[in-house]
Design a protein around this motif. Structure first.
Motif, PDB file in Angstrom:
ATOM      1  N   LEU A 150       0.809  -1.213  -0.053  1.00  0.00           N
ATOM      2  CA  LEU A 150       0.014  -0.041  -0.021  1.00  0.00           C
ATOM      3  C   LEU A 150       0.680   1.141   0.034  1.00  0.00           C
ATOM      4  O   LEU A 150       1.786   1.388   0.930  1.00  0.00           O
ATOM      5  CB  LEU A 150      -1.139  -0.095   1.242  1.00  0.00           C
ATOM      6  CG  LEU A 150      -1.970   1.427   1.478  1.00  0.00           C
ATOM      7  CD1 LEU A 150      -2.984   1.368   0.452  1.00  0.00           C
ATOM      8  CD2 LEU A 150      -2.439   1.213   2.808  1.00  0.00           C
ATOM      9  N   LEU A 151       0.620   2.192  -0.990  1.00  0.00           N
ATOM     10  CA  LEU A 151       1.146   3.606  -1.060  1.00  0.00           C
ATOM     11  C   LEU A 151       0.030   4.619  -0.530  1.00  0.00           C
ATOM     12  O   LEU A 151      -0.899   4.629  -1.329  1.00  0.00           O
ATOM     13  CB  LEU A 151       1.748   3.871  -2.509  1.00  0.00           C
ATOM     14  CG  LEU A 151       2.422   5.160  -2.417  1.00  0.00           C
ATOM     15  CD1 LEU A 151       3.624   5.414  -1.643  1.00  0.00           C
ATOM     16  CD2 LEU A 151       2.604   5.435  -3.837  1.00  0.00           C
ATOM     17  N   LEU A 152       0.437   5.172   0.462  1.00  0.00           N
ATOM     18  CA  LEU A 152      -0.475   6.240   1.008  1.00  0.00           C
ATOM     19  C   LEU A 152      -0.070   7.674   0.577  1.00  0.00           C
ATOM     20  O   LEU A 152       0.976   7.816   0.955  1.00  0.00           O
ATOM     21  CB  LEU A 152      -0.746   5.967   2.521  1.00  0.00           C
ATOM     22  CG  LEU A 152      -1.515   7.129   3.073  1.00  0.00           C
ATOM     23  CD1 LEU A 152      -3.230   6.562   2.798  1.00  0.00           C
ATOM     24  CD2 LEU A 152      -1.564   6.909   4.630  1.00  0.00           C
ATOM     25  N   LEU A 153      -0.928   8.189  -0.152  1.00  0.00           N
ATOM     26  CA  LEU A 153      -0.592   9.581  -0.699  1.00  0.00           C
ATOM     27  C   LEU A 153      -1.322  10.583   0.156  1.00  0.00           C
ATOM     28  O   LEU A 153      -2.619  10.682   0.081  1.00  0.00           O
ATOM     29  CB  LEU A 153      -1.050   9.805  -2.117  1.00  0.00           C
ATOM     30  CG  LEU A 153      -0.387   8.852  -3.121  1.00  0.00           C
ATOM     31  CD1 LEU A 153      -0.874   9.192  -4.682  1.00  0.00           C
ATOM     32  CD2 LEU A 153       1.227   8.998  -3.012  1.00  0.00           C
ATOM     33  N   ALA A 154      -0.699  11.335   1.160  1.00  0.00           N
ATOM     34  CA  ALA A 154      -1.243  12.089   1.840  1.00  0.00           C
ATOM     35  C   ALA A 154      -0.831  13.713   1.596  1.00  0.00           C
ATOM     36  O   ALA A 154       0.170  14.378   2.298  1.00  0.00           O
ATOM     37  CB  ALA A 154      -1.081  11.876   3.665  1.00  0.00           C
ATOM     38  N   VAL A 155      -1.110  14.017   0.339  1.00  0.00           N
ATOM     39  CA  VAL A 155      -0.659  15.267   0.006  1.00  0.00           C
ATOM     40  C   VAL A 155      -2.011  16.407  -0.150  1.00  0.00           C
ATOM     41  O   VAL A 155      -2.931  16.006  -0.469  1.00  0.00           O
ATOM     42  CB  VAL A 155       0.133  15.092  -1.312  1.00  0.00           C
ATOM     43  CG1 VAL A 155       1.205  14.292  -1.072  1.00  0.00           C
ATOM     44  CG2 VAL A 155      -0.761  14.667  -2.423  1.00  0.00           C
ATOM     45  N   PRO A 156      -1.678  17.627  -0.323  1.00  0.00           N
ATOM     46  CA  PRO A 156      -2.804  18.527  -0.586  1.00  0.00           C
ATOM     47  C   PRO A 156      -3.756  18.192  -1.929  1.00  0.00           C
ATOM     48  O   PRO A 156      -3.207  17.684  -2.995  1.00  0.00           O
ATOM     49  CB  PRO A 156      -2.201  19.846  -0.803  1.00  0.00           C
ATOM     50  CG  PRO A 156      -0.926  19.899  -0.168  1.00  0.00           C
ATOM     51  CD  PRO A 156      -0.421  18.400  -0.404  1.00  0.00           C
ATOM     52  N   ASP A 157      -5.039  18.555  -1.699  1.00  0.00           N
ATOM     53  CA  ASP A 157      -5.739  18.130  -2.692  1.00  0.00           C
ATOM     54  C   ASP A 157      -5.351  18.372  -4.430  1.00  0.00           C
ATOM     55  O   ASP A 157      -5.537  17.799  -5.054  1.00  0.00           O
ATOM     56  CB  ASP A 157      -7.335  18.783  -2.616  1.00  0.00           C
ATOM     57  CG  ASP A 157      -7.867  18.237  -1.474  1.00  0.00           C
ATOM     58  OD1 ASP A 157      -7.669  17.068  -0.849  1.00  0.00           O
ATOM     59  OD2 ASP A 157      -8.865  18.925  -0.928  1.00  0.00           O
ATOM     60  N   ASP A 158      -4.886  19.764  -4.449  1.00  0.00           N
ATOM     61  CA  ASP A 158      -4.651  20.284  -5.501  1.00  0.00           C
ATOM     62  C   ASP A 158      -3.275  19.676  -6.045  1.00  0.00           C
ATOM     63  O   ASP A 158      -2.894  19.875  -7.247  1.00  0.00           O
ATOM     64  CB  ASP A 158      -4.635  21.979  -5.532  1.00  0.00           C
ATOM     65  CG  ASP A 158      -5.991  22.510  -5.493  1.00  0.00           C
ATOM     66  OD1 ASP A 158      -7.014  21.674  -5.714  1.00  0.00           O
ATOM     67  OD2 ASP A 158      -5.970  23.700  -5.586  1.00  0.00           O
ATOM     68  N   ALA A 159      -2.494  19.199  -5.371  1.00  0.00           N
ATOM     69  CA  ALA A 159      -1.106  18.727  -5.450  1.00  0.00           C
ATOM     70  C   ALA A 159      -1.248  17.227  -5.923  1.00  0.00           C
ATOM     71  O   ALA A 159      -0.281  16.620  -6.515  1.00  0.00           O
ATOM     72  CB  ALA A 159      -0.216  18.900  -4.426  1.00  0.00           C
ATOM     73  N   VAL A 176       0.615  12.004  -8.422  1.00  0.00           N
ATOM     74  CA  VAL A 176       0.472  10.676  -9.143  1.00  0.00           C
ATOM     75  C   VAL A 176       1.073  10.815 -10.636  1.00  0.00           C
ATOM     76  O   VAL A 176       1.793   9.498 -10.857  1.00  0.00           O
ATOM     77  CB  VAL A 176      -1.071  10.509  -9.347  1.00  0.00           C
ATOM     78  CG1 VAL A 176      -1.444   9.345 -10.136  1.00  0.00           C
ATOM     79  CG2 VAL A 176      -1.695  10.485  -7.948  1.00  0.00           C
ATOM     80  N   ALA A 177       1.126  11.640 -11.178  1.00  0.00           N
ATOM     81  CA  ALA A 177       1.848  11.861 -12.533  1.00  0.00           C
ATOM     82  C   ALA A 177       3.122  11.608 -12.500  1.00  0.00           C
ATOM     83  O   ALA A 177       3.705  11.014 -13.282  1.00  0.00           O
ATOM     84  CB  ALA A 177       1.235  12.957 -13.185  1.00  0.00           C
ATOM     85  N   GLY A 178       3.728  12.368 -11.555  1.00  0.00           N
ATOM     86  CA  GLY A 178       5.237  12.213 -11.278  1.00  0.00           C
ATOM     87  C   GLY A 178       5.507  10.739 -10.865  1.00  0.00           C
ATOM     88  O   GLY A 178       6.616  10.359 -11.523  1.00  0.00           O
ATOM     89  N   LEU A 179       5.222  10.045 -10.105  1.00  0.00           N
ATOM     90  CA  LEU A 179       5.279   8.711  -9.698  1.00  0.00           C
ATOM     91  C   LEU A 179       5.074   7.592 -10.764  1.00  0.00           C
ATOM     92  O   LEU A 179       5.959   6.996 -10.902  1.00  0.00           O
ATOM     93  CB  LEU A 179       4.416   8.506  -8.392  1.00  0.00           C
ATOM     94  CG  LEU A 179       4.848   9.221  -7.089  1.00  0.00           C
ATOM     95  CD1 LEU A 179       3.942   8.805  -6.186  1.00  0.00           C
ATOM     96  CD2 LEU A 179       6.212   8.909  -6.676  1.00  0.00           C
ATOM     97  N   ALA A 180       4.165   7.825 -11.625  1.00  0.00           N
ATOM     98  CA  ALA A 180       3.811   7.132 -12.635  1.00  0.00           C
ATOM     99  C   ALA A 180       4.682   7.330 -13.808  1.00  0.00           C
ATOM    100  O   ALA A 180       5.389   6.265 -14.222  1.00  0.00           O
ATOM    101  CB  ALA A 180       2.433   7.561 -13.279  1.00  0.00           C
ATOM    102  N   GLU A 181       5.252   8.429 -13.986  1.00  0.00           N
ATOM    103  CA  GLU A 181       6.580   8.356 -14.864  1.00  0.00           C
ATOM    104  C   GLU A 181       7.681   8.108 -14.435  1.00  0.00           C
ATOM    105  O   GLU A 181       8.749   7.172 -15.535  1.00  0.00           O
ATOM    106  CB  GLU A 181       6.815  10.019 -15.082  1.00  0.00           C
ATOM    107  CG  GLU A 181       5.716  10.805 -15.903  1.00  0.00           C
ATOM    108  CD  GLU A 181       6.201  12.220 -15.981  1.00  0.00           C
ATOM    109  OE1 GLU A 181       7.371  12.722 -15.626  1.00  0.00           O
ATOM    110  OE2 GLU A 181       5.438  13.036 -16.520  1.00  0.00           O
TER     111      GLU A 181
END
Length: 287
Positions: A67-76, A81-86
């Motif tokens: 599990l990867l938990l992304l706890a970042v601001p809504d607008d970020a 996600v795009a950066g990690l996907a790349e």
């Protein structure tokens, strides 16, 4: 049958991420790594996730086997996600979850995931852990079984939110909780201006009772001059409030009048003078 502990990575050791990482750790899961950029986040990670290595986000994603938990601001979130996907890092984790209330799973693209939003306010302190048991979690998920397990491990109750309803769900919570803080602090400031030395002592029992009544009774909990149609009192309020407080008071008074009328607590004929006062002041303020 006991389930195996999850290997988790947390991207964003902010007020929410660090607390949830600590809660999942307390539930028996392994937090393999966390990403923390600011000094405050690094200090928070040290305090709530002692011994957990702080790594760049892509390394955290690769370490998060289950599990990867992304706890970042809504607008970020979309950019993260795009950066990690790349980097290809998202392909190495079984599941991706984010804590945004405003987004569902569409923001994750092709990745299997879930939106996991706690209906709670956080300070980023250990005391937040005591507030988690029993709270609701706004969940949108590809795998409801996994989501149910995760929420149960956090001591919560899932509230299933449709993808299209995420913005409305989040707006309701922000309107209720965030604006409540503003409203309370504004009331406290006005009391100080009126000479009250400890406004919190005046407001605490009043607001505690009002909140309890509102949650139990709905619009039947309405009291005060607007719900009675006391136009003269409301006019005196408007004449004595600081200019910066007028727009908020007017907007809430008008909405309170609408709800009082709709619920039958205020007869339309008794509301006419009140609505005229509110409309007149609104018109003057717009000039």
């Amino acid at each position: 049958m006991k389930t195996e502990p999850l290997v988790i990575g947390v991207v964003g050791a902010g007020r929410v991420g660090a607390v949830l990482g600590a809660a999942l750790r307390a539930a028996g899961h392994q937090v393999a790594a966390t990403a923390a950029v600011s000094t405050a986040s690094r200090e928070r990670a040290e305090r709530l996730l002692p011994g957990v290595p702080v790594r760049p986000a892509d390394e955290v994603a690769r370490a998060a086997r289950d599990l990867l938990l992304l706890a970042v601001p809504d607008d970020a979130l979309r950019g993260v996600v795009a950066g990690l996907a790349e980097t290809g890092a998202l392909s190495e984790t079984r599941m991706v979850a984010h804590t945004s209330g405003a987004h569902g799973v569409a923001v994750l693209g092709d990745v299997t995931g879930l939106a996991l939003h706690p209906a709670m306010t956080f300070t980023g302190e250990p005391a937040d852990l005591d507030r988690l048991p029993g709270i609701a979690w706004g969940v949108t998920a590809d795998d409801r079984g996994f989501a149910t397990r995760l929420v149960a491990d956090l001591g919560g109750v899932p509230e299933w939110i449709a993808e299209a309803q995420r913005p409305r769900y989040h707006a309701a919570l922000a309107h209720g909780a965030n604006h409540l803080v503003t409203l309370v602090n504004e009331a406290a400031a006005i009391l100080r201006a009126a000479g009250v030395e400890h406004p919190e002592a005046v407001l605490r029992p009043l607001l505690t009772a009002a909140l309890d009544n509102a949650l139990r009774l709905g619009d039947a909990a309405l009291t005060g001059p607007v719900s009675r149609g006391d136009a003269g009192t409301v006019r005196r309020h408007l004449e004595n409030l600081p200019a910066e407080s007028l727009p908020t008071y007017l907007a809430l008074a008008r909405r309170t009048a609408d709800r009082a009328i709709a619920s039958g607590r205020l007869r339309p004929q008794d509301a006419a003078h009140l609505l005229d006062v509110l409309s007149h002041v609104t018109t003057e303020a717009a000039r």
